[in-house]
Design an enzyme around this catalytic site. Structure first.
Site, PDB file in Angstrom:
ATOM      1  N   ASP A  65       0.672   3.355  26.717  1.00  0.00           N
ATOM      2  CA  ASP A  65      -0.341   2.459  27.287  1.00  0.00           C
ATOM      3  C   ASP A  65       0.275   1.310  28.080  1.00  0.00           C
ATOM      4  OD1 ASP A  65      -2.276   4.000  25.861  1.00  0.00           O
ATOM      5  OD2 ASP A  65      -1.776   2.861  24.064  1.00  0.00           O
TER       6      ASP A  65
ATOM      7  N   LYS B  43       1.299   3.403  32.961  1.00  0.00           N
ATOM      8  CA  LYS B  43       2.041   4.415  33.753  1.00  0.00           C
ATOM      9  C   LYS B  43       1.152   5.032  34.823  1.00  0.00           C
ATOM     10  CE  LYS B  43       3.081   6.608  29.971  1.00  0.00           C
ATOM     11  NZ  LYS B  43       2.772   5.578  28.946  1.00  0.00           N
TER      12      LYS B  43
ATOM     13  N   GLY C 151      -3.775   8.899  27.971  1.00  0.00           N
ATOM     14  CA  GLY C 151      -4.939   8.372  28.659  1.00  0.00           C
ATOM     15  C   GLY C 151      -4.433   7.515  29.802  1.00  0.00           C
ATOM     16  N   HIS C 152      -4.408   8.078  30.993  1.00  0.00           N
ATOM     17  CA  HIS C 152      -3.862   7.345  32.134  1.00  0.00           C
ATOM     18  C   HIS C 152      -5.005   6.852  33.012  1.00  0.00           C
ATOM     19  CE1 HIS C 152       0.254   9.546  31.597  1.00  0.00           C
ATOM     20  NE2 HIS C 152      -0.025   8.704  30.635  1.00  0.00           N
TER      21      HIS C 152
ATOM     22  N   GLN D 133       2.822   8.860  26.815  1.00  0.00           N
ATOM     23  CA  GLN D 133       3.161   8.058  25.635  1.00  0.00           C
ATOM     24  C   GLN D 133       4.313   7.091  25.991  1.00  0.00           C
ATOM     25  OE1 GLN D 133       2.905  11.795  24.824  1.00  0.00           O
ATOM     26  NE2 GLN D 133       0.777  11.199  24.986  1.00  0.00           N
TER      27      GLN D 133
END
Ligand code: IMP
Length: 426
Positions: free
Chosen positions: A13, A16, A40-41, A225
């Site tokens: 988080d 990225k 979750g990007h 991650q």
């Protein structure tokens, strides 16, 4: 043109997705090489938010091939959902735009069921996984009983793979956890249908990436991650089930280490962590909640609140070593506006700065307190636009980590970015 690996230097988080999206106009392909839809990007363009879990963050750039490499674990339903969501936004991704490697492992219904059942059974000792079946899928990959994307395209093989695996899984689900057994016929039918729907995207990803290289193009390897969730280097056992460090980019995509030119580490200007596990710089009480609120620190995948802490330099310095970072991108600096003082962890008491403790459980952080700033930073587009105390904060982090800062992010939007380095241009 350089080939660049982008990795998280903390517990995920770090932002990225934004950095990959920002850099993607200058590359020909973006490839995911590990993890799955536990990621979750978040991409924000002109105030419009897109959250991706599986597709690489190059999806919004025309001409950028998005590759899901062999090292990724794939839930085909999620892939189709993300493609449909992009279609609904007017972005049709055809087989020329998205490539799925046939060796990638498939997240099967038993992986999802077992992730949930095991976590529930662990109670206080749970990992706090995203319950997306990631760990059980990687487990089967290493145990040589997984199902790969190529199997979904071969009905005979798929039937055989399900028949040889499911009885064991059902035994665990039913006898150990008291759950409901899964039906082989149903899974076979569902996954054959899914196979048909994703077939057009299935292509040897290594061939696609090597063709980009032959043409003199650039590849961006998008890590998911963060370094301290790496199954080898992270805060074990509170980690994910893949290697998240830059070294995994090669094994997870089929590109050799000699092809990598740059490694960019993404570091949030403070620290966050979601799920269980130690975090030495964690801020308890109202101050931590204030940072959580200001930074919108709620998981993009699960919605869970992220624990917040101050920037931990020994952590990111270790990430710089084990990833071989050549550049650093500092994100969410704008979130720190309004704090009169900003503590930073500069060392762990009694720990040599060139080493990293095997466990962080008992480390005692040594803080240095830097002066804060009040100004809103979101309109800043150069370092000169930042208040002097903020510039000092950024410079101190660069000095403590020992890696030059390539860019500073001052807001969620793609444009809220200060470019300080010369990656792709210099
Ligand atoms: P899993 O990857 O779902 O097995 O979860 C293992 C650990 O990694 C848990 O603590 C998760 O919260 C964490 N995790 C997995 N993916 C991400 C991510 O993309 N960002 C932050 N934490 C993550």
């Amino acid at each position: 043109m350089p080939n660049v690996v982008v990795v998280g230097t903390q517990w995920g988080d770090e932002g990225k997705g934004k950095v990959v999206d920002f850099l993607s106009p200058q590359v020909d392909a973006v490839v995911r090489f590990q993890g799955g839809n536990n990621a979750g990007h978040t991409l924000v363009v002109d105030g419009d938010t897109l959250v991706l879990h599986l597709l690489p963050s190059g999806v919004l750039r025309a001409g950028c091939t998005c590759v899901i490499g062999n090292g990724v674990v794939v839930d085909p339903r999620v892939l189709l959902e993300e493609l449909a969501a992009l279609r609904a936004r007017g972005r049709e991704m055809g087989p020329g735009d998205v490539v799925l490697d046939p060796h990638a492992h498939v997240i099967m219904p038993w992986h999802l069921a077992l992730d949930r059942l095991r976590e529930a059974a662990l109670g206080d000792r749970r990992i706090g996984t995203t319950c997306r079946g990631i760990g059980p899928c990687y487990e089967d990959k290493v145990a040589r009983r997984g199902i790969i994307v190529a199997d979904l395209l071969d009905p005979v093989r798929l039937r055989d793979r399900i028949a040889s695996t499911l009885p064991w899984k059902n035994r665990e689900i039913v006898e150990w956890f008291g759950g409901d057994p899964l039906s082989a016929e149903r899974i076979e039918a569902d996954f054959l249908a899914l196979g048909e729907r994703i077939a057009a995207y299935v292509r040897d990803a290594t061939a696609v990436l090597h063709a980009v290289q032959r043409r003199g193009g650039s590849i961006l390897f998008e890590g998911a991650q963060g370094t301290f969730l790496d199954v080898d280097h992270g805060t074990y056992p509170h980690v994910t089930s893949s290697n998240t460090v830059a070294g995994a980019a090669c094994a997870g995509s089929g590109v050799g280490p000699t092809a990598i030119d740059e490694v960019v580490g993404i570091a949030k200007a403070y620290t966050t962590r979601v799920g269980a596990g130690v975090m030495p710089s964690q801020i308890s009480g109202a101050l931590g909640e204030q940072l959580q609120e200001r930074g919108g620190e709620f998981g993009a995948t699960t919605g869970r609140p992220r624990r917040c802490g101050w920037f931990d330099a020994p952590l990111v310095r270790h990430a710089a070593r084990i990833n071989g970072l050549t550049r650093l991108a500092l994100t969410k600096v704008d979130v720190l506006s309004g704090f009169a003082e900003i503590p930073v962890v500069v060392a762990y008491e009694g720990v040599d700065s060139d080493e990293f403790p095997a466990s962080l459980t008992d480390v005692r952080p040594v803080f240095e307190v830097l002066p804060g700033w009040d100004e809103d930073l979101t309109a800043a587009r150069s370092l000169a636009d930042l208040p002097p105390t903020c510039r000092r904060y950024v410079a101190r982090i660069e000095e403590l980590v020992g890696v030059p800062i390539e860019l500073v992010s001052v807001g969620a939007d793609r444009d809220a970015t200060i470019r300080t380095g010369d990656l792709f241009t210099g």
